[in-house]
Design a protein around this motif. Structure first.
Motif, mmCIF file in Angstrom:
data_model
loop_
_atom_site.group_PDB
_atom_site.id
_atom_site.type_symbol
_atom_site.label_atom_id
_atom_site.label_comp_id
_atom_site.label_asym_id
_atom_site.label_seq_id
_atom_site.Cartn_x
_atom_site.Cartn_y
_atom_site.Cartn_z
ATOM 1 N N UNK A 1 0.814 -1.205 0.000
ATOM 2 C CA UNK A 1 0.000 0.000 0.000
ATOM 3 C C UNK A 1 0.851 1.258 0.000
ATOM 4 N N UNK A 2 0.302 2.291 -0.623
ATOM 5 C CA UNK A 2 0.940 3.591 -0.684
ATOM 6 C C UNK A 2 0.126 4.560 0.161
ATOM 7 N N UNK A 3 0.802 5.349 0.975
ATOM 8 C CA UNK A 3 0.122 6.302 1.845
ATOM 9 C C UNK A 3 0.783 7.658 1.720
ATOM 10 N N UNK B 1 2.953 5.854 12.791
ATOM 11 C CA UNK B 1 1.866 4.895 12.952
ATOM 12 C C UNK B 1 0.686 5.318 12.088
ATOM 13 N N UNK B 2 0.372 4.515 11.084
ATOM 14 C CA UNK B 2 -0.620 4.874 10.072
ATOM 15 C C UNK B 2 -1.628 3.746 9.903
ATOM 16 N N UNK B 3 -2.899 4.097 9.745
ATOM 17 C CA UNK B 3 -3.947 3.155 9.364
ATOM 18 C C UNK B 3 -4.603 3.631 8.079
ATOM 19 N N UNK B 4 -4.968 2.682 7.222
ATOM 20 C CA UNK B 4 -5.633 2.995 5.962
ATOM 21 C C UNK B 4 -6.922 2.186 5.874
ATOM 22 N N UNK C 1 -7.174 7.840 5.337
ATOM 23 C CA UNK C 1 -5.881 7.592 5.964
ATOM 24 C C UNK C 1 -5.854 8.249 7.339
ATOM 25 N N UNK C 2 -5.262 7.560 8.287
ATOM 26 C CA UNK C 2 -5.222 8.035 9.663
ATOM 27 C C UNK C 2 -3.784 7.998 10.157
ATOM 28 N N UNK D 1 -7.378 11.980 7.072
ATOM 29 C CA UNK D 1 -7.450 12.520 5.716
ATOM 30 C C UNK D 1 -8.559 11.806 4.950
ATOM 31 N N UNK D 2 -9.579 12.570 4.579
ATOM 32 C CA UNK D 2 -10.748 12.092 3.836
ATOM 33 C C UNK D 2 -10.432 12.293 2.352
#
Length: 796
Positions: A120-122, A138-141, A224-225, A244-245
């Motif tokens: 995944x790309x963020x 720390x990122x959630x998608x 994305x969080x 981010x919406x």
């Protein structure tokens, strides 16, 4: 099942202009081979634009393992492939490529072990596109497919399973919603739309909380969080986390969807989306519209309705130039109830914590027939991107954001009501944001970003009484200039990643205006608030042999005092004067945060375990004091806003993401939070524990997919928490109650019927909400019991 390598060789990857197929646009083509060197049939090939991750192109390889993508703009992309079929689950490492309009490029790709790969790309962690294995934070998608499988239609539904997130809805759809991240407050989580801040200049704390209920999932590609401090990237309010919406980018060809849903509490929802784009990729658009209505709500008279309209237009006049425009409009209405009521003898003080017992020591929110709120917001964005060369590109954006909330309350309803007749208060905000930045990649080690941002905000508050005697008007403004820079570094064959950032924001206050004579703050010489400086650093290292990644992140954050906190007042219709609350000299809120963690891939990359420790200290905050100093010659007899000492939040987040089979996904998380304030939040109380935060929270999401069907199960359980409840009538005391946490489960299932091959399909779905009929209260507000909803979506 043995996890193997994929994409051992792309024999030809041609990037250029093929006049017979694509005019002056780029083409990417090649072959995919599996880990054994065989041509991969029906493999999925994905292309993601680096400067705009919402742009994705996906194709399947032919029976000879060949793929081709046409009509591509010039620019940098991530290219990857995957195989998911019986006995095989293989993915490739994303490859960064450059598409050019007049040049053919051939590139061979070496195989990479699967356990090293995160596809995944963020963009949220660094403000620029990164693959997940490059991210040091720390990122959630949450992808669009996951939202569809859960049948979510509101942002607050989608975010409730994120580790460290405490999501509350006080009284059902359309009512006040809040997101508390890692034990912090509502105002400590920033909300973005396509990377640009969304916040309400007309609210008390200047954040997005007043409109969280109005974000329905009308047209969204992913969410994305970022958990942890993000102020050096995203400025104010990003102390605890950032959301981010992201809206979808149009693709060539006509695509669309029409859907409808209905269910308990009087639910009715319709949604429509359409997207089209020219074959040469120069122009495309998306349009989305939705309307959600609850005619009954929890008590049968809690009606609420919401209409959203979204659009996005893309124009590429030249091969290295992109212009895009986005619009997001919301119009909402909700009928409000009277607040919960503390029912305690006068002899009881608020020095102790009271175990909540409904209809014994408190009464839940009561129906109020003439109390309602109308809210609207309009977001308009314009962005331009220019690729100067393969190492440098420039991006500029402008956003205009207008918010409005109108509250009207009459003489009916429980508890204290307005004297003499209905009263209306109107809060309006206007924020204009302009941003320009350069992204420079001088070599394989550095990716440097430098930029400038200008922001101007306006606050308005009008009041209207039934006879006009108490009408008033307030206006206030402030502006800021910001410079920021960031450097992303990678070493040791992309195993070590470092990130460092800096941001400085300079403020300029303007003199407020009031409608009455002898207004407050009139003789005060305004001084510009102190500059807000933020720093950010992150590091991660990946151990290929064990599949282990360690990471650490430290940064300080800030929140700009809102214009209400600076110049807030209320108007007394009896004395015909303004009474001041605000302090123009408030300093920004400040924080320092650290988090560190470890990720471990197991069972040949079919499971990923994560553990994160977090620590945030609010070194300076803004609170409300009952006894506060005057502001120059302006008295504050009923208290006002002051800088306070802050608090501390620390804890741990544990999560596991398991692919039990190629059709079964399970995600589980546990969060422990210990959050305290240095001073009690309720005057007279001895409680320093942060209100509204459970110490323990567990989430589980399990999805089982069949050939054309799926079943999804969501579960959230939280421990007890503390919350304030006030008396509706004099003496209006406020007490601290201990409420039981919820145990909520939702079950969703659906099936997709192909109607005309893959070009036309009908998807039917249904959800049982609160499956186990858990009876719980959110801060004393009632919640819905077991309800059901169902719907259908026609896609073309």
């Amino acid at each position: 099942m043995k996890i193997v390598k994929i994409l051992s060789l792309i024999c030809f990857l041609a990037i250029g202009i093929l006049a017979q197929d694509s005019g002056d646009m780029g083409v990417v083509e090649g072959y995919v081979t599996d880990s054994q060197g065989n041509l991969a049939i029906n493999a999925e090939v994905k292309l993601v634009k680096k400067s705009d991750t919402s742009f994705k192109r996906t194709v399947r390889t032919s029976d000879k393992g060949f793929f081709r993508m046409l009509y591509l703009d010039a620019g940098l992309y991530f290219l990857s492939a995957s195989i998911s079929e019986s006995g095989r689950n293989e993915i490739s490492t994303p490859i960064e490529i450059e598409v050019r309009a007049s040049r053919q490029t051939v590139q061979n790709i070496k195989t990479v072990k699967v356990k090293q790969i995160q596809e995944e790309v963020t963009v949220i962690a660094s403000g620029t596109a990164q693959t997940i294995d490059e991210v040091s934070k720390t990122v959630n998608i949450v992808e669009g497919q996951e939202m569809r499988e859960r049948a979510d239609f509101a942002l607050t539904e989608t975010l409730r399973t994120i580790p460290g997130f405490r999501v509350q809805q006080l009284g059902g759809f359309g009512r006040t919603a809040s997101i508390k991240t890692r034990g912090l407050r509502n105002q400590d989580t920033a909300v973005l739309i396509d990377g640009i801040r969304f916040r309400d200049a007309g609210s008390i704390t200047g954040d997005a909380s007043a409109f969280l209920s109005d974000f329905t999932l009308t047209s969204v590609s992913r969410i994305e969080v970022l958990r942890g401090s993000g102020s050096s990237l995203y400025g104010t309010n990003a102390i605890g986390g950032t959301i981010d919406f992201q809206t979808p980018k149009p693709a060539p060809g006509l695509h669309g969807q029409i859907s409808g849903a209905f269910g308990g509490l009087g639910l009715g929802r319709v949604r429509g989306n359409i997207s089209d784009g020219t074959k040469d990729g120069k122009f495309g658009f998306n349009l989305g519209v939705s309307r959600t209505v609850y005619t009954k709500g929890i008590d049968g008279e809690d009606d609420a309705r919401n209409a959203n309209f979204q659009s996005r237009v893309e124009y590429n006049p030249f091969e290295k130039t992109n212009f895009s425009g986005r619009f997001f409009v919301s119009d909402a209405f909700v009928r409000l109830n009277s607040n919960p009521d503390a029912r305690l003898p006068l002899s009881v003080t608020n020095a102790t914590i009271i175990d909540a017992n409904p209809n014994v020591n408190f009464v839940a929110d009561a129906n109020d027939p003439d109390n309602f709120q109308k809210s609207q917001f309009f977001v308009g964005q314009f962005a331009a991107t220019q690729i100067i060369n393969s190492k440098l590109f420039f991006q500029a954006s402008y956003q205009g954001l207008k918010t409005s909330r109108r509250n009207t309350n009459g003489v009916l309803g429980a508890g204290f009501q307005p004297f003499g007749g209905s009263q209306t208060s109107l809060f309006e905000g206007l924020i204009q944001t302009a941003n320009a930045r350069f992204n420079w990649t001088p070599n394989r080690v550095h990716e440097i970003t430098v930029g400038y941002e200008y922001e101007h905000e306006k606050f308005g508050n009008d009041g209207f009484t039934f006879d006009g005697s108490g009408n008033f008007r307030t206006r206030a403004r402030q502006a800021s200039h910001t410079v920021y820079a960031q450097d992303l570094l990678s070493f040791f064959d992309n195993r070590l990643h470092l990130a460092g950032g800096f941001r400085a924001q300079f403020f300029n206050l303007e003199t407020p205006r009031f409608s009455a004579a002898n207004p407050p703050y009139s003789n005060l010489a305004l001084e510009n608030p102190p500059t807000a400086y933020t720093f950010d650093g992150a590091a991660s290292y990946f151990f290929p042999k064990s599949g282990t990644k360690i990471r650490a992140h430290v940064g300080n954050g800030y929140r700009v005092p809102s214009l209400y906190e600076r110049f807030g007042t209320f108007y007394s219709s009896f004395s015909q004067t303004f009474v001041a609350f605000g302090d123009p000299n408030l300093k920004p809120e400040r924080s320092i945060a650290f988090d560190g963690g470890i990720e471990q891939n197991l069972w040949k990359n079919r499971a990923k375990l994560s553990a994160v420790y977090f620590y945030t200290r609010l070194t300076g905050t803004i609170g409300f004091g009952n006894v506060v100093p005057n502001i120059g010659a302006t008295p504050r007899p009923f208290g006002g806003y002051i800088n306070t000492k802050g608090g501390i939040a620390r804890g741990a987040e544990f999560s596991s993401q398991i692919r039990a089979s190629r059709s079964t996904d399970v995600f589980a998380s546990y969060t422990f939070t210990n959050s305290d304030q240095r001073e009690p939040q309720i005057s007279g109380s001895r409680t320093i524990e942060t209100l509204g935060i459970p110490k323990h929270q567990f989430t589980l999401t399990a999805t089982q997919r069949f050939r054309r069907a799926w079943v999804n199960f969501d579960f959230l359980a939280a421990s007890d928490y503390l919350a304030p409840v006030s008396e509706r009538n004099p003496p209006f005391r406020t007490f601290v109650y201990r409420f039981r946490g919820n145990r909520r489960a939702d079950l969703t299932a659906g099936y997709t019927f192909p109607l005309k091959g893959e070009k036309l399909s009908l998807r039917v779905f249904g959800t049982l909400e609160n499956l186990f009929a858990d009876d719980y209260y959110e801060n004393g507000f009632r919640t819905a019991g077991r309800t059901a909803r169902g719907g259908a979506a026609l896609s073309f």
